[in-house]
Design an enzyme around this catalytic site. Structure first.
Site, short mmCIF file in Angstrom:
data_model
loop_
_atom_site.label_atom_id
_atom_site.label_comp_id
_atom_site.label_asym_id
_atom_site.label_seq_id
_atom_site.Cartn_x
_atom_site.Cartn_y
_atom_site.Cartn_z
N CYS A 92 5.17 4.18 -4.09
CA CYS A 92 5.19 3.69 -5.37
C CYS A 92 4.14 4.14 -6.25
O CYS A 92 4.27 4.38 -7.32
CB CYS A 92 4.94 2.11 -5.15
SG CYS A 92 6.55 1.53 -4.18
N GLN A 122 1.00 -1.09 0.03
CA GLN A 122 -0.01 -0.08 -0.13
C GLN A 122 0.93 1.35 0.08
O GLN A 122 0.45 2.12 0.58
CB GLN A 122 -0.97 -0.04 1.11
CG GLN A 122 -2.11 -0.88 1.04
CD GLN A 122 -2.94 -0.49 -0.23
OE1 GLN A 122 -3.07 0.58 -0.47
NE2 GLN A 122 -3.43 -1.69 -1.04
N SER A 123 1.86 1.29 -0.51
CA SER A 123 2.90 2.16 -0.59
C SER A 123 2.44 3.43 -1.38
O SER A 123 2.00 3.51 -2.45
CB SER A 123 4.36 1.79 -1.30
OG SER A 123 5.15 2.93 -1.68
N ASN A 124 2.45 4.54 -0.71
CA ASN A 124 1.88 5.98 -1.39
C ASN A 124 3.07 6.26 -2.38
O ASN A 124 2.88 6.97 -3.43
CB ASN A 124 1.65 7.03 -0.34
CG ASN A 124 0.68 6.44 0.61
OD1 ASN A 124 -0.58 6.40 0.16
ND2 ASN A 124 0.87 6.34 1.93
#
Ligand SMILES: *Cc1c(COP(=O)(O)O)cnc(C)c1O
Length: 330
Positions: free
Chosen positions: A79, A75-77
């Site tokens: 990325c 859930q990386s913002n």
């Protein structure tokens, strides 16, 4: 906005707004509260990584790269914003994400797919341990990858937050507003390192207070040491004649809860409070935790009612949808 001797690829809508949190300030009964809306940087749902990516993408293009390569959690913002930045710059994007592919992508992961990124699953290694390996793979296909470290937190990326601090100081000066404490979520350190340099360069006399949201990065260096050396490297890279010391570094590590991305009562209360009193969405992993920490600090009487605290919203709300189980009232 000042012109830059560093290359800068425009991605963000700047300046982001600064606004009072009047209802919440009244409810909490502590210092005057302001918010800086870097959730509104405007690139594919926004967030703090957009400011770093303006400088990282410019550097990638200057080096003749054709692919952005970075890493993070599922859930990386960071990325998701990197995938969007690559699309805007006409570059390919390869993401090394922690965990296993879920049955149905959601939140930021769904957006990574829509934005056209290629995803490599890395199991427990979500902080870029496999970046070099995937870079070799991409290079073996005859492409030119540009490696962006975990969180975009090197001197190039952190330059975005030096400029952000200059932006805030100009906004405050224009209305004669004083700020005593700047509070925000701190994780890979680029945001805090940039703000520390910007504070020193602009003569900001208040406190730049990072609320640490997880431990374990970087692996073998105390976080404060990492922040000071990243900040100094950033100042040097930008040609700013400032010296950063441990005295410039304020970090609170009291609110890391049960680990990265684990939502507890602190995050749930902060997210609901901000939503229900201000109509502003925080996120489960970063800003929910950092604002929860700020609420607790206010309740403990850490700040005088005569002071002004600015909460720097760093984004992340797209991840809310992946946390329905933890956040739904049902
Ligand atoms: C990455 C991120 C942060 C932390 O910023 P760092 O520069 O990595 O310390 C804070 N909030 C959100 C929403 C983020 O995505």
């Amino acid at each position: 906005m000042q012109t830059d001797h560093l290359g800068r690829f425009p991605l963000a809508q700047l300046p982001t707004p600064v606004a009072p949190l009047e209802a919440l300030g009244k409810l909490l009964g502590g210092p005057r509260l302001l918010i800086k809306r870097d959730d509104q940087t405007g690139l594919a749902l926004g967030g703090n990584k957009t400011r770093k990516l303006e400088f990282l993408v410019a550097d990638a293009l200057a080096q003749g790269a054709d692919t952005l390569l970075t890493a993070g959690a599922a859930q990386s913002n960071h990325c998701r914003q990197t995938a969007a930045a690559a699309a805007r710059a006409g570059l390919k994007c390869e993401l090394v994400l922690g965990g296993q592919p879920p049955d149905q992508p959601n939140g930021n992961l769904l957006l990574d797919e829509i934005l056209g990124a290629t995803i490599h699953w890395a199991g427990p290694e979500r902080r870029g341990e496999r970046l070099a390996e995937v870079a070799d793979l991409v290079a073996a296909q005859g492409r030119r990858p540009y490696l962006i470290p975990y969180g975009g937190s090197n001197a190039v990326g952190a330059a975005g937050y030096v400029r952000a601090m200059e932006e805030l100081m100009a906004q405050l000066a224009a209305v004669g507003q004083r700020v005593d404490h700047i509070v925000f979520a701190s994780s890979s350190g680029g945001t805090q390192a940039g703000l520390m340099v910007g504070a020193k360069a602009t003569g900001f006399e208040g406190q730049v207070l990072g609320i640490r949201i997880d431990k374990g990065y970087p692996l073998n260096t105390p976080y404060e040491t990492h922040l000071v050396s990243l900040a100094q490297a950033t100042a040097d890279y930008m040609g700013l004649k400032v010296t950063i010391t441990a005295a410039d570094c304020s970090i609170n590590a009291d609110y890391m809860g049960a680990g990265y991305g684990v939502v507890g009562d602190l995050e749930r209360e902060a997210i609901r409070m901000m939503a229900r009193h201000e109509g502003i969405l925080l996120d489960p992993a970063y800003t929910g935790r950092a604002f929860g920490g700020l609420i607790d600090l206010i309740r403990r009487g850490t700040f005088s009612p005569a002071e002004t605290v600015l909460f720097w919203h760093t984004g992340g709300a797209p991840a809310l949808f992946a946390y329905a189980g933890e956040l739904s009232a049902r």
